[in-house]
Design a protein around this motif. Sequence first.
Motif, mmCIF file in Angstrom:
data_model
loop_
_atom_site.group_PDB
_atom_site.id
_atom_site.type_symbol
_atom_site.label_atom_id
_atom_site.label_comp_id
_atom_site.label_asym_id
_atom_site.label_seq_id
_atom_site.Cartn_x
_atom_site.Cartn_y
_atom_site.Cartn_z
ATOM 1 N N LYS A 29 28.796 8.926 0.900
ATOM 2 C CA LYS A 29 29.496 9.072 2.076
ATOM 3 C C LYS A 29 28.483 9.552 2.988
ATOM 4 N N GLU A 30 27.905 10.689 2.952
ATOM 5 C CA GLU A 30 27.089 11.384 4.142
ATOM 6 C C GLU A 30 25.910 10.564 4.350
ATOM 7 N N SER A 31 25.030 9.948 3.307
ATOM 8 C CA SER A 31 23.906 9.197 3.606
ATOM 9 C C SER A 31 24.337 7.788 4.405
ATOM 10 N N LEU A 32 25.432 7.306 4.193
ATOM 11 C CA LEU A 32 26.029 6.065 4.594
ATOM 12 C C LEU A 32 26.393 6.377 6.164
ATOM 13 N N PHE A 33 27.115 7.543 6.340
ATOM 14 C CA PHE A 33 27.287 7.726 7.636
ATOM 15 C C PHE A 33 26.260 8.064 8.521
#
Length: 299
Positions: free
Chosen positions: A204-208
């Motif tokens: 989630k964090e890397s995609l965001f």
Amino acid sequence: MEQHHSHNHHHEVTSLNTIFILCIVINLAFVIIEAGVGFIYNSLGLLSDAGHNLSDVFSLLLSLFAFRMSQYHGNQHFTYGYKKSTVLVSLVNAIILLIAVGAIVIESIYKFKQPETISGEAISWTAGIGILVNGVTAWLLMKNQKHDLNVRGAFLHMAMDTLVSVGVVISGIIIIYTGLTIIDTLISLVIAAIILLSTWKLLKESLFLSLDAVPENIDMQAIEQMISHAPGVESWHHLHIWAVSTTENAATVHIVIKDLSQMENIKWKLKESLHQQGIQHVTIECETLDSSCKEKSCC
């Protein structure tokens, strides 16, 4: 002062580079040993854990690659350099782990249908070595994981792997005393669940961050309040914050001021405040309030 900072930065870069290489070597050696024992004794738990550990080796290699790329200076085509590669590698690592989860689940279903004889002693001893290897790797990465998504991802994987190896040791002991070989398959499904849980936040964090979202370590509301209460700032708009890499952030903002003679002082204080909030690259554009206008919309 600058030379001291440069020396410290160079020391940190060299240290982290060495840590990555050491982690890769010891984990690759363990993967070979664990996979060999898993094949010899038909242990799905060991094979699934070896597959996951192999994905960790690839993750460490990718993280090392991105880490080195981030050290290159900017050029006419990549003005920020290649720092964004650290975000992309974090996303790739998360995807690799999701693929590993799928492979483990598929193989577990197959093993439920066709169970095989397993040596509990071999499983326990091999996974016991895994506790040592994964534990040492996590310890090596622990110091540098607080402010870098790449290192944090690798650290979390190693920490989870240590817990997984503990689970495999327990399954081996149960097989020794009960003969319930199905426990090996159940443990492999637990491994898959743990990997999925530990990967979700990283994904989630890397995609965001790849979509230029505000980094999780940035308190947007606190920054908005800080700008609003900054001395000399009448109002502000067009605030944007994004990640340049997994360790560096950037921001742009337009501020409205009354006294143009105080512009540089206001900008300097505002940049210092934003630096303290974890934003290293700051661009501030000033607009003045027309003295003939009573409304701020006249800017």
